[in-house]
Design an enzyme around this catalytic site. Structure first.
Site, PDB file in Angstrom:
ATOM      1  N   TYR A 160       0.839  -1.213   0.000  1.00  0.00           N
ATOM      2  CA  TYR A 160       0.000   0.000   0.000  1.00  0.00           C
ATOM      3  C   TYR A 160       0.873   1.262   0.000  1.00  0.00           C
ATOM      4  CZ  TYR A 160      -3.835   3.101   1.468  1.00  0.00           C
ATOM      5  OH  TYR A 160      -4.772   4.119   1.538  1.00  0.00           O
ATOM      6  N   LYS A 164       1.152   4.287  -2.743  1.00  0.00           N
ATOM      7  CA  LYS A 164       0.767   5.666  -2.414  1.00  0.00           C
ATOM      8  C   LYS A 164       1.946   6.645  -2.516  1.00  0.00           C
ATOM      9  CE  LYS A 164      -3.618   4.902  -1.781  1.00  0.00           C
ATOM     10  NZ  LYS A 164      -4.627   5.491  -2.679  1.00  0.00           N
TER      11      LYS A 164
HETATM   12  P1  NAD Z   1     -13.426   2.474   0.617  1.00  0.00           P
HETATM   13  O1  NAD Z   1     -12.887   1.091   0.626  1.00  0.00           O
HETATM   14  O2  NAD Z   1     -14.429   2.863   1.633  1.00  0.00           O
HETATM   15  O3  NAD Z   1     -14.038   2.797  -0.836  1.00  0.00           O
HETATM   16  C1  NAD Z   1     -13.283   2.550  -1.979  1.00  0.00           C
HETATM   17  C2  NAD Z   1     -14.191   2.500  -3.183  1.00  0.00           C
HETATM   18  O4  NAD Z   1     -13.343   2.200  -4.312  1.00  0.00           O
HETATM   19  C3  NAD Z   1     -15.257   1.399  -3.113  1.00  0.00           C
HETATM   20  O5  NAD Z   1     -16.505   1.903  -3.538  1.00  0.00           O
HETATM   21  C4  NAD Z   1     -14.726   0.320  -4.063  1.00  0.00           C
HETATM   22  O6  NAD Z   1     -15.768  -0.427  -4.700  1.00  0.00           O
HETATM   23  C5  NAD Z   1     -13.949   1.174  -5.075  1.00  0.00           C
HETATM   24  N1  NAD Z   1     -12.925   0.414  -5.779  1.00  0.00           N
HETATM   25  C6  NAD Z   1     -11.969  -0.402  -5.260  1.00  0.00           C
HETATM   26  N2  NAD Z   1     -11.229  -0.921  -6.237  1.00  0.00           N
HETATM   27  C7  NAD Z   1     -11.712  -0.425  -7.403  1.00  0.00           C
HETATM   28  C8  NAD Z   1     -11.381  -0.595  -8.773  1.00  0.00           C
HETATM   29  N3  NAD Z   1     -10.379  -1.425  -9.144  1.00  0.00           N
HETATM   30  N4  NAD Z   1     -12.074   0.086  -9.691  1.00  0.00           N
HETATM   31  C9  NAD Z   1     -13.087   0.887  -9.331  1.00  0.00           C
HETATM   32  N5  NAD Z   1     -13.472   1.093  -8.070  1.00  0.00           N
HETATM   33  C10 NAD Z   1     -12.794   0.430  -7.118  1.00  0.00           C
HETATM   34  O7  NAD Z   1     -12.137   3.417   0.648  1.00  0.00           O
HETATM   35  P2  NAD Z   1     -11.940   4.934   1.169  1.00  0.00           P
HETATM   36  O8  NAD Z   1     -11.501   4.869   2.578  1.00  0.00           O
HETATM   37  O9  NAD Z   1     -13.112   5.766   0.800  1.00  0.00           O
HETATM   38  O10 NAD Z   1     -10.657   5.328   0.319  1.00  0.00           O
HETATM   39  C11 NAD Z   1     -10.693   6.171  -0.830  1.00  0.00           C
HETATM   40  C12 NAD Z   1      -9.270   6.516  -1.203  1.00  0.00           C
HETATM   41  O11 NAD Z   1      -8.629   7.207  -0.140  1.00  0.00           O
HETATM   42  C13 NAD Z   1      -8.396   5.280  -1.498  1.00  0.00           C
HETATM   43  O12 NAD Z   1      -7.514   5.567  -2.560  1.00  0.00           O
HETATM   44  C14 NAD Z   1      -7.618   5.104  -0.209  1.00  0.00           C
HETATM   45  O13 NAD Z   1      -6.409   4.425  -0.400  1.00  0.00           O
HETATM   46  C15 NAD Z   1      -7.428   6.549   0.212  1.00  0.00           C
HETATM   47  N6  NAD Z   1      -7.180   6.710   1.645  1.00  0.00           N
HETATM   48  C16 NAD Z   1      -8.108   6.315   2.583  1.00  0.00           C
HETATM   49  C17 NAD Z   1      -7.817   6.480   3.936  1.00  0.00           C
HETATM   50  C18 NAD Z   1      -8.781   6.058   5.030  1.00  0.00           C
HETATM   51  O14 NAD Z   1      -8.392   6.130   6.213  1.00  0.00           O
HETATM   52  N7  NAD Z   1     -10.013   5.657   4.729  1.00  0.00           N
HETATM   53  C19 NAD Z   1      -6.591   7.053   4.330  1.00  0.00           C
HETATM   54  C20 NAD Z   1      -5.685   7.427   3.359  1.00  0.00           C
HETATM   55  C21 NAD Z   1      -5.994   7.260   2.013  1.00  0.00           C
END
Ligand code: NAD
Length: 261
Positions: A160, A164
């Site tokens: 991951y 990132k």
């Molecule tokens: P989440 O898992 O709640 O939602 C992710 C969404 O992406 C889901 O709807 C899933 O169906 C979709 N998805 C996954 N793989 C996919 C693909 N190959 N094609 C199309 N859609 C796809 O995640 P989140 O927490 O909302 O995260 C959103 C972004 O923010 C991500 O890139 C994650 O790495 C980043 N992020 C999240 C956090 C956190 O704490 N939640 C922290 C840092 C970064």
């Protein structure tokens, strides 16, 4: 910051991973600020429900499409669907992502590759095909989702974090190439945010906040707080900002919390 500069009136935004979490919060805020929104996700069921919710508030402002960000043909089709539905593409939020937490010594190359393929190659494909549509539209703004694990390593996060960190490099290089074409490219660095990605079986709301107690703001973010930064960068309020990465992390990368009393 003026409401006018933050307005997305007349703009068309494609947001990946918008069926839930940070992507869904971004889709809601983009629609609220006047944009027409393409909700792109692998999960059609939840994407359709969100599109219906947004269309109930402003008829015709949202569509949901199936788009696997790791699939090049899906990107070609998805960008064409956005242009067919709304005439152009001004904003792309490369938000979809996955996580696999596993010790390095147990992780297979397949798992490592899968995470890189979705989070990094998927974002690259979005920039590649999104910018083509933006050139046709006369310019645009791309926002890529990195993470605090794009700034620092963490045990179990080799795949991951690698993806990132990569998103930040991709963002800066793309900003250099696309700036002269009128396209800004920035990255957002969320800290711990309450979504499905961070759910732990059996944890209560208090358990989550306790895990971040020692950090400056001492809690996790609501997805809407990350969406504010994403849509700021997408808007004209950020008209002189490109190649940057912006932490919305409650201070978790500010320094180490005090461990001893
Ligand atoms: P989440 O898992 O709640 O939602 C992710 C969404 O992406 C889901 O709807 C899933 O169906 C979709 N998805 C996954 N793989 C996919 C693909 N190959 N094609 C199309 N859609 C796809 O995640 P989140 O927490 O909302 O995260 C959103 C972004 O923010 C991500 O890139 C994650 O790495 C980043 N992020 C999240 C956090 C956190 O704490 N939640 C922290 C840092 C970064």
């Amino acid at each position: 910051m003026s409401a006018e500069a933050l307005s997305l009136q007349g703009q068309v935004a494609l947001i990946t991973g918008a069926a839930r979490g940070i992507g869904a919060a971004s889709a809601r805020l983009a629609a609220e600020r006047g944009a027409r929104v393409v909700i792109a996700d692998r999960r059609m069921d939840e994407g359709e429900v969100l599109a219906a919710e947004l269309n109930a508030q402003r008829p015709g402002c949202a569509i949901a499409i199936t788009l696997d960000i790791g699939n090049e043909e899906d990107w070609q089709k998805g960008v064409a669907q956005a242009e067919a539905a709304f005439g152009k593409l001004d904003i792309l939020v490369n938000n979809a992502g996955i996580i696999r937490v596993q010790p390095l010594r147990e992780m297979t190359s397949e798992t490592f590759r899968k995470v890189i393929d979705v989070n990094l190659v998927g974002t690259f494909l979005g920039v590649k095909y999104g910018q083509e549509a933006m050139v046709r539209a006369g310019g645009g703004s791309i926002v890529n989702l990195s993470s605090v694990q794009g700034l620092e390593g963490r045990e179990g996060f080799t795949a991951y974090a690698s993806s990132k960190f990569g998103v930040r490099g991709l963002t800066k290089s793309a900003a250099l190439e696309l700036g002269p074409l009128g396209i800004r490219v920035n990255a957002v660095i969320p800290g711990p945010t309450k979504t499905k990605m961070t759910e732990r079986p059996g944890w209560t709301a208090e358990d989550y906040d306790r895990a971040y107690k020692g950090y400056p703001l001492g809690r996790m973010a609501d997805p809407s707080e990350v969406a504010e930064m994403i849509l700021f960068l997408a808007s004209n309020a950020a008209s002189f900002i490109t190649g940057g990465d912006f932490a919305v992390d409650g201070g978790v990368t500010t320094g180490k919390p005090r461990l001893l009393g």
